[in-house]
Scaffold this motif. Structure first.
Motif, PDB file in Angstrom:
ATOM      1  N   GLY A 333      -6.760   1.634   4.910  1.00  0.00           N
ATOM      2  CA  GLY A 333      -5.751   1.003   5.761  1.00  0.00           C
ATOM      3  C   GLY A 333      -4.733   1.981   6.317  1.00  0.00           C
ATOM      4  O   GLY A 333      -4.126   1.722   7.370  1.00  0.00           O
ATOM      5  N   LEU A 334      -4.514   3.077   5.637  1.00  0.00           N
ATOM      6  CA  LEU A 334      -3.500   4.039   6.084  1.00  0.00           C
ATOM      7  C   LEU A 334      -4.105   5.213   6.830  1.00  0.00           C
ATOM      8  O   LEU A 334      -3.365   6.139   7.227  1.00  0.00           O
ATOM      9  N   SER A 335      -5.399   5.205   7.018  1.00  0.00           N
ATOM     10  CA  SER A 335      -6.053   6.317   7.700  1.00  0.00           C
ATOM     11  C   SER A 335      -5.536   6.447   9.128  1.00  0.00           C
ATOM     12  O   SER A 335      -5.547   5.487   9.919  1.00  0.00           O
ATOM     13  N   GLY A 336      -5.041   7.625   9.478  1.00  0.00           N
ATOM     14  CA  GLY A 336      -4.561   7.907  10.826  1.00  0.00           C
ATOM     15  C   GLY A 336      -3.144   7.462  11.106  1.00  0.00           C
ATOM     16  O   GLY A 336      -2.658   7.623  12.235  1.00  0.00           O
ATOM     17  N   ARG A 337      -2.462   6.896  10.158  1.00  0.00           N
ATOM     18  CA  ARG A 337      -1.084   6.438  10.372  1.00  0.00           C
ATOM     19  C   ARG A 337      -0.112   7.558   9.993  1.00  0.00           C
ATOM     20  O   ARG A 337      -0.308   8.249   9.004  1.00  0.00           O
ATOM     21  N   ARG A 338       0.955   7.638  10.759  1.00  0.00           N
ATOM     22  CA  ARG A 338       1.992   8.615  10.482  1.00  0.00           C
ATOM     23  C   ARG A 338       3.235   7.907   9.944  1.00  0.00           C
ATOM     24  O   ARG A 338       3.521   6.770  10.305  1.00  0.00           O
ATOM     25  N   GLY A 339       3.968   8.615   9.133  1.00  0.00           N
ATOM     26  CA  GLY A 339       5.197   8.066   8.579  1.00  0.00           C
ATOM     27  C   GLY A 339       4.974   7.070   7.463  1.00  0.00           C
ATOM     28  O   GLY A 339       5.890   6.322   7.117  1.00  0.00           O
ATOM     29  N   VAL A 340       3.771   7.029   6.888  1.00  0.00           N
ATOM     30  CA  VAL A 340       3.461   6.092   5.798  1.00  0.00           C
ATOM     31  C   VAL A 340       2.994   6.911   4.596  1.00  0.00           C
ATOM     32  O   VAL A 340       2.085   7.746   4.707  1.00  0.00           O
ATOM     33  N   ARG A 341       3.624   6.674   3.458  1.00  0.00           N
ATOM     34  CA  ARG A 341       3.296   7.384   2.230  1.00  0.00           C
ATOM     35  C   ARG A 341       2.711   6.400   1.226  1.00  0.00           C
ATOM     36  O   ARG A 341       3.170   5.256   1.112  1.00  0.00           O
ATOM     37  N   SER A 342       1.693   6.855   0.500  1.00  0.00           N
ATOM     38  CA  SER A 342       1.026   5.977  -0.476  1.00  0.00           C
ATOM     39  C   SER A 342       1.299   6.456  -1.889  1.00  0.00           C
ATOM     40  O   SER A 342       1.424   7.652  -2.141  1.00  0.00           O
ATOM     41  N   GLU A 343       1.374   5.488  -2.816  1.00  0.00           N
ATOM     42  CA  GLU A 343       1.570   5.779  -4.242  1.00  0.00           C
ATOM     43  C   GLU A 343       0.578   4.909  -5.021  1.00  0.00           C
ATOM     44  O   GLU A 343       0.702   3.679  -5.013  1.00  0.00           O
ATOM     45  N   ILE A 344      -0.389   5.531  -5.679  1.00  0.00           N
ATOM     46  CA  ILE A 344      -1.408   4.801  -6.438  1.00  0.00           C
ATOM     47  C   ILE A 344      -1.178   5.036  -7.919  1.00  0.00           C
ATOM     48  O   ILE A 344      -1.154   6.184  -8.373  1.00  0.00           O
ATOM     49  N   GLU A 345      -0.995   3.955  -8.671  1.00  0.00           N
ATOM     50  CA  GLU A 345      -0.818   4.041 -10.119  1.00  0.00           C
ATOM     51  C   GLU A 345      -2.049   3.447 -10.798  1.00  0.00           C
ATOM     52  O   GLU A 345      -2.301   2.243 -10.708  1.00  0.00           O
ATOM     53  N   GLY A 346      -2.793   4.295 -11.476  1.00  0.00           N
ATOM     54  CA  GLY A 346      -4.015   3.819 -12.118  1.00  0.00           C
ATOM     55  C   GLY A 346      -5.091   3.563 -11.079  1.00  0.00           C
ATOM     56  O   GLY A 346      -5.103   4.134  -9.984  1.00  0.00           O
ATOM     57  N   SER A 347      -5.984   2.660 -11.403  1.00  0.00           N
ATOM     58  CA  SER A 347      -7.091   2.323 -10.495  1.00  0.00           C
ATOM     59  C   SER A 347      -7.339   0.820 -10.552  1.00  0.00           C
ATOM     60  O   SER A 347      -8.367   0.359 -11.075  1.00  0.00           O
ATOM     61  N   PRO A 348      -6.397   0.007 -10.033  1.00  0.00           N
ATOM     62  CA  PRO A 348      -6.571  -1.458 -10.103  1.00  0.00           C
ATOM     63  C   PRO A 348      -7.768  -1.931  -9.284  1.00  0.00           C
ATOM     64  O   PRO A 348      -7.974  -1.488  -8.145  1.00  0.00           O
ATOM     65  N   VAL A 349      -8.556  -2.813  -9.885  1.00  0.00           N
ATOM     66  CA  VAL A 349      -9.728  -3.410  -9.220  1.00  0.00           C
ATOM     67  C   VAL A 349      -9.518  -4.916  -9.180  1.00  0.00           C
ATOM     68  O   VAL A 349      -9.302  -5.546 -10.217  1.00  0.00           O
ATOM     69  N   VAL A 350      -9.557  -5.492  -7.986  1.00  0.00           N
ATOM     70  CA  VAL A 350      -9.333  -6.926  -7.824  1.00  0.00           C
ATOM     71  C   VAL A 350     -10.593  -7.579  -7.273  1.00  0.00           C
ATOM     72  O   VAL A 350     -11.497  -6.898  -6.760  1.00  0.00           O
ATOM     73  N   LEU A 351     -10.665  -8.916  -7.394  1.00  0.00           N
ATOM     74  CA  LEU A 351     -11.744  -9.673  -6.784  1.00  0.00           C
ATOM     75  C   LEU A 351     -11.337 -10.037  -5.368  1.00  0.00           C
ATOM     76  O   LEU A 351     -10.318 -10.707  -5.162  1.00  0.00           O
ATOM     77  N   GLY A 352     -12.114  -9.613  -4.386  1.00  0.00           N
ATOM     78  CA  GLY A 352     -11.720  -9.913  -3.030  1.00  0.00           C
ATOM     79  C   GLY A 352     -12.769  -9.541  -2.013  1.00  0.00           C
ATOM     80  O   GLY A 352     -13.853  -9.056  -2.326  1.00  0.00           O
ATOM     81  N   ASN A 353     -12.407  -9.795  -0.750  1.00  0.00           N
ATOM     82  CA  ASN A 353     -13.205  -9.396   0.396  1.00  0.00           C
ATOM     83  C   ASN A 353     -12.540  -8.165   0.996  1.00  0.00           C
ATOM     84  O   ASN A 353     -11.403  -8.229   1.456  1.00  0.00           O
ATOM     85  N   ARG A 354     -13.232  -7.045   0.989  1.00  0.00           N
ATOM     86  CA  ARG A 354     -12.587  -5.789   1.360  1.00  0.00           C
ATOM     87  C   ARG A 354     -12.065  -5.827   2.795  1.00  0.00           C
ATOM     88  O   ARG A 354     -10.955  -5.364   3.071  1.00  0.00           O
ATOM     89  N   GLY A 355     -12.836  -6.386   3.718  1.00  0.00           N
ATOM     90  CA  GLY A 355     -12.387  -6.444   5.102  1.00  0.00           C
ATOM     91  C   GLY A 355     -11.103  -7.234   5.258  1.00  0.00           C
ATOM     92  O   GLY A 355     -10.182  -6.826   5.986  1.00  0.00           O
ATOM     93  N   ARG A 356     -11.032  -8.377   4.569  1.00  0.00           N
ATOM     94  CA  ARG A 356      -9.821  -9.198   4.656  1.00  0.00           C
ATOM     95  C   ARG A 356      -8.633  -8.493   4.005  1.00  0.00           C
ATOM     96  O   ARG A 356      -7.495  -8.574   4.489  1.00  0.00           O
ATOM     97  N   LEU A 357      -8.866  -7.815   2.880  1.00  0.00           N
ATOM     98  CA  LEU A 357      -7.769  -7.108   2.217  1.00  0.00           C
ATOM     99  C   LEU A 357      -7.258  -5.954   3.075  1.00  0.00           C
ATOM    100  O   LEU A 357      -6.035  -5.686   3.101  1.00  0.00           O
ATOM    101  N   GLU A 358      -8.144  -5.284   3.787  1.00  0.00           N
ATOM    102  CA  GLU A 358      -7.696  -4.224   4.692  1.00  0.00           C
ATOM    103  C   GLU A 358      -6.872  -4.813   5.835  1.00  0.00           C
ATOM    104  O   GLU A 358      -5.870  -4.218   6.268  1.00  0.00           O
ATOM    105  N   ARG A 359      -7.272  -5.999   6.326  1.00  0.00           N
ATOM    106  CA  ARG A 359      -6.483  -6.663   7.377  1.00  0.00           C
ATOM    107  C   ARG A 359      -5.101  -7.040   6.847  1.00  0.00           C
ATOM    108  O   ARG A 359      -4.082  -6.873   7.529  1.00  0.00           O
ATOM    109  N   LEU A 360      -5.053  -7.525   5.620  1.00  0.00           N
ATOM    110  CA  LEU A 360      -3.767  -7.866   4.985  1.00  0.00           C
ATOM    111  C   LEU A 360      -2.861  -6.647   4.936  1.00  0.00           C
ATOM    112  O   LEU A 360      -1.673  -6.717   5.301  1.00  0.00           O
TER     113      LEU A 360
END
Length: 464
Positions: A333-360
């Motif tokens: 979701g952040l690919s190619g965006r400027r001014g956005v910083r990401s912070e990942i803690e651990g490796s959470p795995v959720v049940l979902g639809n990847r396309g819809r979650l990327e849209r969210l």
């Protein structure tokens, strides 16, 4: 009449009548047969006792001709070895107590007709008290038991009639049951009719109320009885359904009104530009006009795409959810965006639809970037069994009173936060609907340095 026979009341009443008639009839028949059998068994036992008593008398050396004064209150017949009658009580003109004209041990039923009996004979005096008052008019039906004397010279037949009082009582009971069972069955059917009628009265009230409720009057509710039974549960379910329909229709009406308004603005702008261009082709720069028209068309496309997605989220069946890593969603979701910083803690795995979650995530980041002063922070973590996506900007923030309605459709806040370059107020509504479709939530968290939007999603089962 055909309408009445098809009603639930009639069918239940008819079933109750038939079932009670069959049950009561079966019990009555069994009772009568059992009572009659007991009377018959009693007569057979008396006949056996009389035959045994006469055998004892004969075994003492008494002659059959002397039995008329030696044996009292007994019906009997004694025959010699040749089958010739040696003595009897009562005296007989014809007929015999001998079953089928020959000696047979055991209990036999024998009927003497009125003309077979002669009460004027001397030997009839000994058994007169047990013959009854109407024997010469009705005849005599007796149970006969056969025995032989000790020297086998005589065949002895003791007889006894069924107890008159017991038979009369049984006949009375039989007639009472014959008339009483149908009456009781009809009474049970009538009670069932009234009970079902009373029970279905609330159902009729519910049906009448539902029949009067139209698509534009969904605020009405059906009457709910205080009985706390199945009908009360039905009324509660109907009212819950009407409340959902009312909410859905109201939401749909508001959605249609807002959508038509949002579509009208770019369409009106596009039409105006085209009309001016056609009216004054020599005064306007057609390239600039086409560029402005293209912007309006792009806005329309984005709006229609959002409306289509919301319609799918509202009406489509739940999609099959698979384990998705939030870190991968954030990276994509952040690919190619400027001014956005990401912070990942651990490796959470959720049940979902990847396309819809990327849209969210894109909608959250787009919203944050429109209002951020310097930058946006996106984080993914695990909190209390949920995968959490957090998007934070350092803009003006969202007032506390608007933090719930900001996720409603076509909501644009009065301040400059949502009155931006072309926003229709659907981005955060799509976020909320996608989160809800995944069994999660979306909310605005407390944050003093700007706005912080948090999405919680159920974690996937590690075994899956």
């Amino acid at each position: 009449m055909p309408r009445l026979t098809k009603s639930t009341r009639f069918r239940v009443a008819l079933t109750a009548f038939a079932a009670s008639a069959v049950a009561l009839g079966a019990v009555s028949v069994w009772l009568v047969i059992d009572a009659q059998s007991r009377l018959e068994d009693g007569a057979a036992q008396v006949a056996r006792a009389r035959a045994a008593a006469i055998v004892q008398v004969l075994n003492t050396g008494a002659k059959p001709a002397d039995l008329w004064w030696l044996v009292r209150d007994s019906i009997y017949e004694v025959a010699d070895r040749d089958g010739k009658r040696a003595a009897s009580c009562p005296g007989l003109r014809s007929g015999s107590l001998v079953p089928e004209g020959r000696f047979q041990r055991g209990d036999h039923v024998k009927t003497l007709e009125p003309y077979d009996i002669d009460l004027s004979l001397r030997e009839s005096g000994g058994c007169a008290p047990v013959l009854g008052d109407h024997v010469e008019d009705e005849g005599l039906r007796v149970h006969v038991m056969a025995e032989t004397s000790g020297d086998s010279k005589y065949s002895v037949y003791g007889a006894a009639r069924v107890d008159d009082a017991g038979q009369a009582a049984l006949d009375s009971v039989r007639m009472t049951l014959l008339t009483g069972v149908p009456v009781i069955a009809l009474l049970i059917g009538a009670i069932a009719w009234l009970a079902v009628r009373r029970s279905l009265r609330p159902v009729e009230a519910i049906r009448s109320e539902v029949a009067e409720i139209g698509a534009h009057d969904l605020s009405r509710r059906v009457p709910a009885p205080d009985s706390r039974d199945e009908i009360a549960k039905l009324a509660g379910t109907m009212n819950t359904m009407l409340a959902r329909l009312d909410t859905a229709v109201t939401r749909q009406s508001r959605f249609t009104s807002d959508a038509s308004h949002e579509l009208r603005t770019p369409l009106a702008s596009l039409r105006t530009q085209l009309e001016v261009l056609l009216a004054h082709p020599d005064r306007l720069d057609w390239r600039e006009a086409c560029g402005n028209a293209l912007l309006d068309i792009t806005r329309l496309q984005d709006l229609v795409a959002d409306l289509v997605l919301l319609g799918k989220l509202d009406n489509s069946a739940p999609e099959r959810l698979t384990p998705v890593r939030l870190s991968e969603v954030v990276e994509s979701g952040l690919s190619g965006r400027r001014g956005v910083r990401s912070e990942i803690e651990g490796s959470p795995v959720v049940l979902g639809n990847r396309g819809r979650l990327e849209r969210l995530l894109r909608n959250l980041v787009d919203n944050a970037q429109r209002h951020a002063r310097t930058g946006v922070v996106v984080s993914a973590s695990t909190v209390d069994g949920f995968g959490v996506l957090t998007v934070t900007d350092d803009g003006q923030g969202i007032p506390a009173e608007d933090r719930e309605r900001v996720f409603d459709r076509f909501v644009r806040l009065d301040d400059g936060r949502a009155r931006d370059d072309g926003g229709a107020g659907l981005g955060l509504a799509i976020v909320a609907d996608i989160a809800r479709a995944h069994g999660g939530t979306a909310e605005v968290a407390e944050y003093d340095g700007g706005a912080r939007l948090v999405v919680q999603l159920p974690l996937a089962d590690p075994r899956s």
